[in-house]
Every structure is written in C-alpha cells, then in structure tokens.
Scaffold this active site. Structure first.
Site, mmCIF file in Angstrom:
data_model
loop_
_atom_site.group_PDB
_atom_site.id
_atom_site.type_symbol
_atom_site.label_atom_id
_atom_site.label_comp_id
_atom_site.label_asym_id
_atom_site.label_seq_id
_atom_site.Cartn_x
_atom_site.Cartn_y
_atom_site.Cartn_z
ATOM 1 N N MET B 26 -4.006 -0.267 -1.081
ATOM 2 C CA MET B 26 -3.265 0.977 -1.293
ATOM 3 C C MET B 26 -4.236 2.157 -1.276
ATOM 4 S SD MET B 26 0.003 0.062 -3.616
ATOM 5 C CE MET B 26 -0.774 0.153 -5.230
ATOM 6 N N GLY B 32 -14.769 -2.984 -5.471
ATOM 7 C CA GLY B 32 -13.980 -4.220 -5.394
ATOM 8 C C GLY B 32 -13.351 -4.378 -4.014
ATOM 9 N N HIS B 33 -12.775 -3.282 -3.499
ATOM 10 C CA HIS B 33 -12.227 -3.338 -2.141
ATOM 11 C C HIS B 33 -13.323 -3.620 -1.117
ATOM 12 C CE1 HIS B 33 -9.258 -0.543 -4.157
ATOM 13 N NE2 HIS B 33 -8.421 -1.392 -3.585
ATOM 14 N N GLN B 57 6.869 -1.622 -4.271
ATOM 15 C CA GLN B 57 6.323 -2.452 -5.339
ATOM 16 C C GLN B 57 6.123 -1.682 -6.643
ATOM 17 O OE1 GLN B 57 2.735 -3.201 -2.854
ATOM 18 N NE2 GLN B 57 1.582 -3.109 -4.750
ATOM 19 N N SER B 182 -10.777 -1.152 -10.731
ATOM 20 C CA SER B 182 -9.374 -0.892 -10.420
ATOM 21 C C SER B 182 -9.210 0.598 -10.190
ATOM 22 C CB SER B 182 -8.474 -1.334 -11.584
ATOM 23 O OG SER B 182 -7.177 -0.776 -11.431
#
EC number: 6.3.2.1
Lengths: 278, 278
Positions: B26, B32-33, B57, B182
């Site tokens: 997104m 992390g990505h 979602q 995150s």
C-alpha cells in the site's frame, strides 16, 4: 489427443503449448458442446476440454449422483474434433481438502432466476471455473448461451477479478423441433420428450410479441407460464430481462433476453432467447 | 524503472518480460518492504511492486483517508533497489464499477484474530490480491510475516483456487528496540513510540515460557494482556495458535505462532513471533 488427469500434468503440457482455447464441461457431450469445441478451434492453436462433474454447483437433492459420466464416449468425440487435451481430474485432484475453503462470491444476481431455485449454484460454478482457469491458463474460453445466467456470471467474474481471458459466447444448439440440447434431456421419457419443445415455443411467442411492440412483459410472462402449467409443467420462472446484466427489463431497453426454467416430471429444463430491438 | 498506472500498460510490459516476482504494497515504504523487494530480486528476472491503498480492506472508521500516500518517495526507494516496474493504478482502474461485485470469500479464519476486529478486511485483502495476481501474473510473490494472518489467507487462496504462484514469506523487519516496522508507526507520538516495543517484548516473554515447557497458553496470554493493559494498551487479542493454519494451539503442537493486536492511543499495532518446538 491426450487425456490428462492431474493438475501437474496439465501445467507441464501447458508450458510447451501455444495459445489455448478452453471449453469447460461436465461431460456427457452432445452437439451443443461440440459447437463450443469448433468455435474454440477457431480461436487458438490448441483446444483443451475439461470434463468434471462439479459437486460444488449441485444442491441437495439435485442430480449430482446420477449425472451421466461417459468419459470414454466423450473422449472419442473430442478426438474426432481435433482437441489437443482432455483434462479429466478426479474429485480429490480439484478438492483435496474435502471442503473448498476459498470461494468466489458472486453478487446478488446469483440469487435470482435459476439462483433462486438453486442456492449456492453460481458460487460453485464461479469457483470451479476460476480454479480451472488458473490451471489451464487459456487465452480464450467458450461458454454456451444456453446457460445464459452462467455466462453472465463468468463474464462478471472475469471483468471484476481482472482475469485475462477472452470469454466467447456460443449460440445454443437445438434439436430439429427446437428443444435446446442438454445432457438432462436424456432424463425425459418419450411423452416428456414430445412435450419438451413447448418451452422454446413459449419463449418464441414472447419474443415475437416483443418484436411486434408489445412491451407488457409481465402480462406476456404470466400468459406463457399459465400455458406451460396447463400443459403439465411446473414453472420456476419465465422472465424478460436486460441481456447485458440480467437486471429486470423495462420499456425502452433494446437488448433483451427472455429466460425460462421449468420442470417436466423430475427433469428441470432451461432455455432462453435473445431479442434485439431498434 | 517504469511507473505504470494502467492494467493495459502493465499487461503489455508483462508479455515481453521474463520471470516476475511481485511485491504488493500500500506504499509508504519502509525497510520492511525493502526486505520483501530484496527477496523478490533473488526469485526472478524482474521485480514488480504495486502501490495501491485498497479501500476494500479498510473498515468504516479505519484510516483509509489518512493512510500516508507517498508515491514519489516510494518510487525513488524502489529505483535504488533495482525494481523493474512500479504498478500504481488509481482507484477507477482497479474498481471501475464503483462496487466490486465478485469477491473472494475466505473461510471462517477471516472472522478470527484481526478479522474479529476488522470485519470484511480479509475478504478485501484476498480480493485485491487475486486481482493483482491476475494483472501482474507473477511467478512468485513475497509477503511479510508481520501480517501473519494475511499471509495465511493468501497461502490458502492460492492453494484452494489453484493459482500457480510461489508464495514467499519474508521475516518481519524490526527497529533496534524490537518494534515491528509498519507504516502505522508514524501515527505514534513520542511517548507512544517509546512504549510501543512492549508488544514485541510480551510476545517474546510468552515465546520464552513456551520454549521452557510452559504450555499453559491461556494463562500466559492472560498475564501478557494484563501487563499491556496496565501499561495503557487496549488489547484486541494476544493468542498462541498453530503456525500452519492458525487454528487454536493445544499442548503437543510443535509449530506455533503467538499473535497480538493492541491499540496505543488511536494506533492499532500488530505483531507475532513463531515458535518451533521439538
């Protein structure tokens, strides 16, 4: 022609194949299926026909157990038509977990027309077709207009889930007396078979009236249903709908389809006819 | 690196490309990505990263509107990582009919753990991922273990719908104090950010106890939840589950995952840790 029973085997074949046109069937093939196959041959280098009686799309009390399974005869017919591969998985190959956990959920159309009388049917159709599409990975897939609502569901799911497959509708094959070809016709006894073409005649009667400018759909539908009932049919529905999305038709809509489902004895028959005005 | 905004453009590129590994995101990319991207590079000739904030979602009252959209910065990071294509469709490109009519319906797991607090979330995830898979047609796709339940749903749908894509799980990236990376971490104020690593510490405490032979999961879960509550968290759940299917864990299960979701102020954080015994 190869008969392949496993997903692994089908994928291995697919990697080396050129373009593929796909005809999913439940087997027990008649001339209507062969018309799909002939259209498929015009669309790609190779034709794959799947033969799988899909438990997921049968309701309780429906004819899953007695649905005719005739793989040897089917394969002989398909070999004559130049089919490259018959994909005939057994149930464990497509449903290894007994229960299918992830399903394609169609919109409310799935609860109308045939869906009203066959709860869960179109979910089962959409799900198995999505699975078969993912296995076969065809460039095009042919579906008969005889199952008009099924065709609408497949078109919708391909569009909504961005599936890159050309969906090719094929006209309904008919016996000389007009009866739409169907594997279920063989359930009819002699008397029922003689009576069966009335369903198509009533659709033609409504179509003629609409073409002549009679747009009182509800009146036409009711009159046809009454005539069928009088002749011994149990009518599930007979309705004029919009051809594009099967929503209820109104005066002013030009692309229509008249759909019917009715039972003769223990056998449920469906049929439809398209009408294009102006 | 190309930035492609249309399905048509992506398909045209895809036809000429070799193998593809895919990372759906997104956007608002963090380390992390990028770990997903680096794993993807090891898996195929080309990496495609999609950036799409998927309304489907998000629940009512969730952070769809304020979810950070940072395409330019994201594209710069991805160019540095050797990504071939960023696929960044707008909403009308993926949902031209306003309403998504055909959805992937996951099994009851979708109503447990995070699904209990985010009704419809995993249906939305499964549906958009199926769409993106059909558009990108990758050979492999990388998903972070940070969203462990999402990973389980994706694995399930790929298996059940016979999607021919290798699903690659990638370990959770963490800050030096243990906090799972995150995009939502940036919603935290200074005090919350200092408190946030407690979630992971509590997961580690349970994991250590389980590894030491303490299998009284309910007691361990409750004690951790109480400590989090005492520190100002609102705990959605903290549970020991079986790693393979996320069903409730029992003594004797050897492959476990401990999952938690809890809110700190207005920000909901999730995390998990795998434990393999024996």
């Amino acid at each position: 022609m190869q008969i392949i029973h496993t997903i692994h085997g089908l994928r291995a074949w697919r990697r080396a194949a050129g373009t593929v046109a796909f005809v999913p069937t439940m087997g027990n093939l008649h001339e209507g299926h062969l018309a799909l196959v002939r259209e498929a041959r015009r669309r790609a280098d190779n034709v794959v026909v799947s033969i799988f009686v899909n438990r997921l799309q049968f309701g309780q009390g429906e004819d899953f157990d007695r649905y005719p399974r005739t793989l040897q005869q089917d394969a002989a017919k398909l070999a004559d038509e130049g089919v490259a591969v018959v994909f005939a998985p057994d149930e464990k190959e497509l449903y290894p977990n007994v229960e299918q956990r992830y399903n394609i959920e169609p919109p409310n159309l799935q609860n109308e027309l045939c869906g009203k009388f066959r709860p869960g049917h179109f979910r089962g159709v959409a799900t198995v077709v999505a699975k078969l599409f993912n296995i076969v990975q065809p460039d095009a897939a042919c579906f008969g207009k005889k199952d008009y609502q099924q065709l609408a569901v497949i078109k919708g799911l391909v569009e909504d889930l961005n599936i890159n497959i050309d969906i090719v509708p094929v006209d309904t094959g008919r016996a000389s007396d007009g009866l739409a070809l169907s594997s279920r016709n063989q359930y009819l006894n002699g008397q029922e078979r003689a009576e069966a073409p009335r369903l198509y005649r009533e659709l033609c009667t409504i179509a003629d009236a609409v073409r002549s400018g009679n747009l009182a759909y509800a009146v036409l539908e009711q009159a046809a249903a009454q005539r069928l009932s009088a002749a011994g049919w149990v009518v599930d529905y007979i309705e004029v709908r919009r051809a594009d999305d099967l929503s209820v038709a109104h005066a002013g809509d030009n692309h229509l389809v008249i759909l019917a489902a009715a039972r003769l004895g223990a056998t449920r028959l469906i049929d439809n006819i398209e009408v294009h005005l102006g």
